[in-house]
Scaffold this motif. Sequence first.
Motif, short mmCIF file in Angstrom:
data_model
loop_
_atom_site.label_atom_id
_atom_site.label_comp_id
_atom_site.label_asym_id
_atom_site.label_seq_id
_atom_site.Cartn_x
_atom_site.Cartn_y
_atom_site.Cartn_z
N GLN A 1 0.69 -1.29 0.03
CA GLN A 1 0.11 -0.06 0.07
C GLN A 1 0.84 1.29 -0.01
N GLN A 2 2.01 1.24 -0.18
CA GLN A 2 3.10 2.32 0.01
C GLN A 2 2.81 3.44 -1.08
N ASP A 3 2.07 3.15 -2.11
CA ASP A 3 1.76 4.41 -3.18
C ASP A 3 0.84 5.33 -2.27
N PHE A 4 -0.32 4.48 -1.97
CA PHE A 4 -1.27 5.24 -0.97
C PHE A 4 -0.72 6.03 0.17
N LEU A 5 0.03 5.27 0.90
CA LEU A 5 0.30 5.81 2.27
C LEU A 5 1.51 6.99 2.10
N HIS A 6 2.37 6.66 1.14
CA HIS A 6 3.27 7.73 0.71
C HIS A 6 2.78 9.09 0.40
N ASP A 7 1.74 8.82 -0.57
CA ASP A 7 0.88 9.96 -1.11
C ASP A 7 0.11 10.89 0.26
N LEU A 8 -0.41 10.04 0.89
CA LEU A 8 -1.20 10.61 1.85
C LEU A 8 -0.07 11.30 2.94
N ALA A 9 1.02 10.73 3.35
CA ALA A 9 2.01 11.44 4.03
C ALA A 9 2.50 12.56 3.57
N ALA A 10 2.65 12.55 2.21
CA ALA A 10 3.22 13.59 1.62
C ALA A 10 2.22 14.87 1.36
N ALA A 11 0.87 14.35 1.21
CA ALA A 11 -0.08 15.49 0.98
C ALA A 11 -0.25 16.00 2.55
N LEU A 12 -0.36 15.31 3.38
CA LEU A 12 -0.45 15.98 4.94
C LEU A 12 0.68 16.84 5.23
N GLY A 13 2.12 16.43 5.05
CA GLY A 13 3.09 17.26 4.90
C GLY A 13 2.95 18.65 4.47
N ALA A 14 2.51 18.49 3.14
CA ALA A 14 2.46 19.89 2.32
C ALA A 14 1.60 20.84 2.92
N CYS A 15 0.60 19.94 3.74
CA CYS A 15 -0.43 20.89 4.24
C CYS A 15 0.07 21.49 5.74
N GLY A 16 1.20 21.10 6.02
CA GLY A 16 1.85 21.65 7.22
C GLY A 16 1.61 20.55 8.43
N LEU A 17 1.40 19.56 8.32
CA LEU A 17 1.38 18.59 9.44
C LEU A 17 2.45 17.71 9.57
N ASP A 18 3.10 17.42 10.68
CA ASP A 18 4.30 16.67 10.76
C ASP A 18 3.89 15.33 11.15
N VAL A 19 4.01 14.58 9.99
CA VAL A 19 3.68 13.19 10.08
C VAL A 19 4.99 12.45 10.83
N LEU A 20 4.26 11.75 11.64
CA LEU A 20 5.48 11.22 12.69
C LEU A 20 5.43 9.66 12.50
N GLN A 21 4.64 8.89 12.09
CA GLN A 21 4.72 7.49 11.58
C GLN A 21 3.44 6.85 10.96
#
Length: 440
Positions: free
Chosen positions: A160-180
Motif C-alpha cells: 500500500q506504499q503508493d497510497f501511504l506515501h502520497d497521504l503522508a506527503a499530502a499531509l506534510g504539504a499541508c503543514g502536518l508533521d507526520v510522525l509514523q
Amino acid sequence: MHDLKERLHSAGVHTLLVQFTDLHGTAKGKLVPLHHLDDVLTTGAGFAGPSIWGTGLPRTGARAEYFARGDGPTARPIPWMPGVARIVGDGFVDGEPFEACPRQVLRRALARLAERGWQLRTGIEPEFFLLKRAANQWGPADDTDRLDKPSYDLKSLHRQQDFLHDLAAALGACGLDVLQVDHEDAHGQYEVNFAYADAMASADHLMLFKQAAHTLAEARGTVFSMMPKPFANQPGSGMHFHVSLWDGGRGVFDPGPKDRLLSQTGRHFVAGVLAHAAALTAIAAPTVNSYKRLTVGESLSGTTWAPAYVAHGPNNRTALVRTLPGRFEWRLPDASTNPYLATAALVAAGLDGIDRQLDPGPDCTDDLFEMPPGLVRERGIALLPQTLATACDALEANPVICAALGPTLSAEFLRLKRAEALDYARHVSAWELDRYVSAF
Ligand code: GLU
Ligand code: MG
C-alpha cells in the motif's frame, strides 16, 4: 486579508474549499473562487441551515442560513485538489457564533480553559481501514493481507506504499508533521500519526487527514474507512487522544517531586474523565457499530486493544485511560468520533474533575483483558455502556457534558443518535435469521 490572498494566489490557488464539520464528524463545504476571500473571512460562505446534520435550524427566516466563516490561518493549498486551498470555517447564524457548530462548541470549551490561563494540546491517532468490495463482500483492499497477527506487517505496508506515501506527503504539504505510519492489528488496517498540537489545530488536522485519505484511496479504487469495527473477529479502529494541559511553557499535568506520572491537577482531570465516562461514550463511540469495538473478548490477533472498563493505569493499554509522564492517552474514542465534540466533552469532564477535586482511585496495573468479569466487578471497576441507546441515556442524564455541547447540539445529538439506535434495533440481520429461523 490582502496578504493571504496574495500568498494563496502566488501558490497557484484559484479556489477556496470552505470546509466545516457536521454533527457526525463529516467534512462538508463548498468551493468559492479566491477573489471572494474577503466575503469568506467576513460574512462566511452561506449554506441552507437545515441541510446540515445537527443544526436544528428552521427552514425560513434569518436563522435558516448557516455561514461558515473562514478562519484565515487555516488556509492551505491541498495537493490532492490542485489550485484549491482548504480553509476551515466557524459556524455563524444571524451574525452570531452558532452555538451548535462543533467548532464553536470546541471554541467555548477552550475559552473555559483560557480563563484559567490554560491551553489544551492533543495528539489524535487515527486508525483506519483500506477496503474493497468484491462478490458483495467487504474485505481488505489487499487480498494477501491475511496474517493472524497483522500488527506492523511490512509486506502489506509495502503493497500500500503508493497510497501511504502520497497521504503522508499530502499531509506534510499541508503543514502536518507526520510522525509514523504503520500496519495495525486487523487485515487492511493502518494508522497514521501526526504531531500533537493545540487542540483546535489537532481537530482541524484530523478532518484534513480524512479528506485527503478519502480522495487518495478512491483514486486507487479502494475505500478509506473510519468505520469503528468492520470485521467482527478482528480489532476495530480507535482514535485515541493524547492529552496534555499547558500554562504557557509549563505542563500543568507534569508530575511534581511527590507525584508519579501526573500532577494532582492531572489526576483530578483524569478522575473527571472517568466519572463522566458513560456520557462521554455517546460522543466518543457515536455509532451502533462502535459498541462492537468496546466489548470484552478476544480477536483473531489475540486482543482487541479497545477499552471496555472505566479504569486508569500507568502505560496500561487495557484501561480507558493510559497514564504517561505529564500526559494521558484517552483510549475511548473510535474512528467515527467527531474530534471537535469529543475534545469539548473531554474538557468539560476534566474541568469538573478539577473543580470537584475528584480522585481517580488507585492505578490499575492489571491486564483488564485477562481479568475475570467477577473480579472486575469486585474491584468496583465499571463497564462502559454497551449500546448506543444506553450511552445516549447516560449523556441525557449528564448536565455537565450536555452543557458543554450546548442545548441545541445535545438535543440534536440525542435525537439523531436515538433514531440511529432504533433503526438498528429494528433491523433483522443475517445472523438472526441463520440462528433462529428454524431453531424453535
Ligand atoms: N485498535 C485498537 C482500538 O480499537 C487500538 C490499538 C492500539 O492500541 O493502537 O482502540
Ligand atoms: Mg493503534
